[in-house]
Motif scaffolding. Structure first.
Motif, mmCIF file in Angstrom:
data_model
loop_
_atom_site.group_PDB
_atom_site.id
_atom_site.type_symbol
_atom_site.label_atom_id
_atom_site.label_comp_id
_atom_site.label_asym_id
_atom_site.label_seq_id
_atom_site.Cartn_x
_atom_site.Cartn_y
_atom_site.Cartn_z
ATOM 1 N N HIS A 3 -7.794 4.437 4.338
ATOM 2 C CA HIS A 3 -7.051 3.516 4.101
ATOM 3 C C HIS A 3 -7.420 2.425 5.243
ATOM 4 O O HIS A 3 -7.972 1.163 4.575
ATOM 5 N N THR A 13 -12.359 -2.443 -2.027
ATOM 6 C CA THR A 13 -11.091 -2.242 -2.298
ATOM 7 C C THR A 13 -10.728 -1.189 -3.443
ATOM 8 O O THR A 13 -9.243 -0.801 -3.443
ATOM 9 N N LEU A 53 -9.002 1.969 -2.081
ATOM 10 C CA LEU A 53 -7.904 1.749 -0.964
ATOM 11 C C LEU A 53 -6.716 2.803 -1.218
ATOM 12 O O LEU A 53 -5.976 3.166 -0.186
ATOM 13 N N ALA A 54 -6.795 3.542 -2.357
ATOM 14 C CA ALA A 54 -5.813 4.488 -2.607
ATOM 15 C C ALA A 54 -6.101 5.780 -1.769
ATOM 16 O O ALA A 54 -5.592 7.163 -2.043
ATOM 17 N N CYS A 90 0.874 -1.052 -0.072
ATOM 18 C CA CYS A 90 0.015 0.103 -0.146
ATOM 19 C C CYS A 90 1.000 1.436 0.101
ATOM 20 O O CYS A 90 0.344 2.461 -0.371
ATOM 21 N N LEU A 147 0.916 3.151 -3.254
ATOM 22 C CA LEU A 147 -0.250 3.795 -3.671
ATOM 23 C C LEU A 147 -0.267 5.469 -3.442
ATOM 24 O O LEU A 147 -0.992 6.152 -4.153
#
Length: 210
Positions: free
Chosen positions: A124, A116, A119-120, A55, A58
């Motif tokens: 988060h 999902t 997610l960025a 992550c 991102l």
């Protein structure tokens, strides 16, 4: 298996497999363009396989504060993966017997993947928790169906994926052995992608040209 039977199968069924492959390629590019910094070493140059989370790629800014030019590859990878698995999940009911549990499997899986996508964003932790709940329900439902269909080895692989996922989530929430989480996370991704690849291959083998 005859050659004509093989050629009659629609190749678009393999979209998830190609999507997962593209996800890996894009994430490698993202890691190569990541400026640096990890939660264990802010001054580390570039992406650390052992200490950075997936992550991290991102985010707009890397952990060392520099603008993260690798985020475009990472965000594209996330989009490709979600879309590919969404296609797979919408077709998995063809491998099992239709039931209420199958519907739960489909709907929860779709909700997990749609969640999902975000997610960025700056939410988060919330996204991880929401998608995690839907994901566990979807995976458990699928695993139950696999055992019901006597796909024992595939079901055991599903159980293994669930256990690894829960370990990942436990460490994430409690901070217990947190330094190991970047590796656990990558191992979790790898296990699920192997499972999904097998499911996609099964779906392709059972497909017929309409």
């Amino acid at each position: 298996m005859s050659k004509s039977s093989y050629n009659s199968r629609p190749k678009y069924i393999l979209i998830p497999l190609f999507g997962m492959g593209l996800f890996v390629v894009l994430y490698i590019l993202a890691s190569l363009n990541y400026p640096g910094g990890s939660w264990n070493d802010v001054n580390h140059k570039g992406f650390s396989f052992w200490n950075n989370y997936l992550c991290d790629l991102l985010d707009k800014y890397a952990i060392n504060g520099a603008l993260n030019s690798g985020r475009y590859y990472a965000r594209a990878a996330l989009g490709v993966l979600c879309l590919s698995l969404l296609f797979l999940w919408l077709n998995l009911h063809k491998l099992v017997t239709e039931s209420i549990n199958t519907k739960i499997m489909t709907y929860s899986g779709v909700l997990a993947l749609l969640t999902t996508f975000f997610l960025a964003s700056n939410t988060h932790d919330i996204i991880v928790r929401i998608s995690g709940v839907f994901g566990v329900v979807a995976i458990l439902s699928l695993t139950v169906e696999q055992f019901k269909m006597h796909y024992i080895k595939l079901g055991l692989l599903g159980v293994t994926c669930i256990v690894i996922f829960l370990i990942n989530y436990y460490v994430y929430e409690t901070g217990f052995y947190l330094k190991c989480l970047p590796i656990i996370q990558k191992f979790t991704f790898a296990a699920f992608m192997v499972w999904f690849s097998i499911l996609n291959a099964m779906l392709y083998c059972k497909s017929d040209k309409v």
